[in-house]
Enzyme design. Structure first.
Site, PDB file in Angstrom:
ATOM      1  N   LYS A  47       0.822  -1.223   0.000  1.00 32.69           N
ATOM      2  CA  LYS A  47       0.000   0.000   0.000  1.00 32.69           C
ATOM      3  C   LYS A  47       0.848   1.262   0.000  1.00 32.69           C
ATOM      4  O   LYS A  47       2.027   1.236   0.346  1.00 32.69           O
ATOM      5  CB  LYS A  47      -0.961  -0.043   1.179  1.00 32.69           C
ATOM      6  CG  LYS A  47      -2.052  -1.088   0.938  1.00 32.69           C
ATOM      7  CD  LYS A  47      -3.394  -0.725   1.485  1.00 32.69           C
ATOM      8  CE  LYS A  47      -4.415  -1.737   0.980  1.00 32.69           C
ATOM      9  NZ  LYS A  47      -5.500  -1.946   1.905  1.00 32.69           N
ATOM     10  N   ARG A 105      -4.154  -9.871   4.485  1.00 32.48           N
ATOM     11  CA  ARG A 105      -4.429 -10.013   3.042  1.00 32.48           C
ATOM     12  C   ARG A 105      -3.184  -9.540   2.305  1.00 32.48           C
ATOM     13  O   ARG A 105      -2.813  -8.373   2.420  1.00 32.48           O
ATOM     14  CB  ARG A 105      -5.648  -9.147   2.709  1.00 32.48           C
ATOM     15  CG  ARG A 105      -6.125  -9.223   1.284  1.00 32.48           C
ATOM     16  CD  ARG A 105      -7.334  -8.313   1.100  1.00 32.48           C
ATOM     17  NE  ARG A 105      -7.825  -8.379  -0.265  1.00 32.48           N
ATOM     18  CZ  ARG A 105      -7.324  -7.675  -1.268  1.00 32.48           C
ATOM     19  NH1 ARG A 105      -6.341  -6.825  -1.065  1.00 32.48           N
ATOM     20  NH2 ARG A 105      -7.831  -7.806  -2.486  1.00 32.48           N
TER      21      ARG A 105
HETATM   22  C1  9MG Z   1     -10.028  -5.487  -1.648  1.00 30.93           C
HETATM   23  N1  9MG Z   1      -9.114  -4.895  -0.693  1.00 30.93           N
HETATM   24  C2  9MG Z   1      -8.064  -4.074  -0.964  1.00 30.93           C
HETATM   25  N2  9MG Z   1      -7.460  -3.704   0.174  1.00 30.93           N
HETATM   26  C3  9MG Z   1      -8.144  -4.298   1.189  1.00 30.93           C
HETATM   27  C4  9MG Z   1      -8.039  -4.295   2.572  1.00 30.93           C
HETATM   28  O1  9MG Z   1      -7.127  -3.565   3.192  1.00 30.93           O
HETATM   29  N3  9MG Z   1      -8.903  -5.020   3.298  1.00 30.93           N
HETATM   30  C5  9MG Z   1      -9.877  -5.744   2.685  1.00 30.93           C
HETATM   31  N4  9MG Z   1     -10.723  -6.449   3.472  1.00 30.93           N
HETATM   32  N5  9MG Z   1     -10.044  -5.777   1.361  1.00 30.93           N
HETATM   33  C6  9MG Z   1      -9.198  -5.070   0.633  1.00 30.93           C
END
Ligand code: 9MG
Length: 262
Positions: free
Chosen positions: A205, A239
């Site tokens: 990110k 994730r």
């Molecule tokens: C789809 N997506 C992209 N970034 C995300 C994040 O930080 N959390 C979740 N639950 N989905 C995400």
């Protein structure tokens, strides 16, 4: 550990839809072998500035791939969507988890998730992807994110979704400055009081870019570091794009923290 499988045109588009599907399957197999526990399949980009995708296009992107993955891989599949029609079709195609960055606020989404009876991740986002990073403001980011997630949890329970099927996510990078993201990460443990497992997405990110200057393709070390810190602060699910590297780091974390040796 949740592996990210984006089916947006910028991810796999170069050889058209069929080649894109083959490459998605190959990447999914790679993540499964690397130790992913769940694959999150999404057909609409939620990056800052991303435009919305219509329902037919999203269905066309995700449903055939979910069908292939469900027959080919021994892993559960999550669908990353906010649209009730996509939730329904994805679960019918073999997905078993809903990841909704809009926390079931789209018309019909709460009812669809209740009827589908699968676990759901409710994420906090301020605004919409197209505009969310233009000057996001909070009086107290932790309190506001916690109150929002608590309110969405109550909405789920009122709609008949059992609270033990709800996972909560503060939504790093979704309508948050670098300062907001850092405050949320430092105080992540304050969300544990809501009584649901926490999921976080920090992989690649812009927070990492803002702190280090690294472009998106060079954010592996920062992503792994943030995954470990989030796990240390109580996140149960992370994730990620780089599954093998994060699995290794979290094994070291688990051994140190819980005495768990794999
Ligand atoms: C789809 N997506 C992209 N970034 C995300 C994040 O930080 N959390 C979740 N639950 N989905 C995400």
């Amino acid at each position: 550990m949740i592996g990210v499988l984006n089916l947006t045109p910028d991810s796999f588009s170069d050889g058209g839809r069929f080649m894109a599907r083959d490459r998605a399957l190959e990447q999914a197999r790679h993540m499964a072998e690397a130790g992913a526990h769940l694959l999150d399949v999404g057909g609409e980009s939620t990056r800052p500035g991303a435009a919305a995708v219509d329902v037919d296009e999203e269905l066309e992107r995700v449903v055939p791939v979910i069908e292939m993955l469900a027959t080919d891989l021994p892993l559960p599949i999550s669908v990353d969507t906010s649209k009730p029609e996509v939730m329904q079709a994805a679960i019918a195609a073999g997905a078993g988890f809903i990841n909704d960055v809009r926390a079931l606020r789209a018309p019909g989404a709460l009812e669809a998730a209740a009827q589908l009876r699968v676990p759901v991740c409710l994420m906090h986002m301020l605004g919409e992807p197209r505009t969310m990073q233009s000057d996001p403001r909070y009086d107290d980011v932790v309190t506001e994110v916690r109150d929002f997630l608590g309110e969405r949890l109550q909405a789920c329970v009122a709609a008949g979704i059992s609270r033990d099927r709800v996972i909560l996510d503060p939504g790093f990078g979704f309508g948050k400055t670098t300062g907001h993201n850092l405050t949320l990460l430092r105080q992540l443990h304050e969300l544990l009081g809501l009584g649901c497992p926490l999921l976080v997405g920090l992989s690649r990110k812009s927070l990492i870019g803002a702190l280090t200057g690294a472009p998106v393709e060079q954010r592996l070390a920062g992503s792994v570091a943030l995954a470990v810190m989030a796990a240390w602060s109580g996140a149960r699910m992370v994730r990620v794009h780089d599954v093998a590297e994060t699995v290794q780091a979290l094994r070291v974390h688990d051994a140190l923290r819980y005495g768990v040796e794999h």
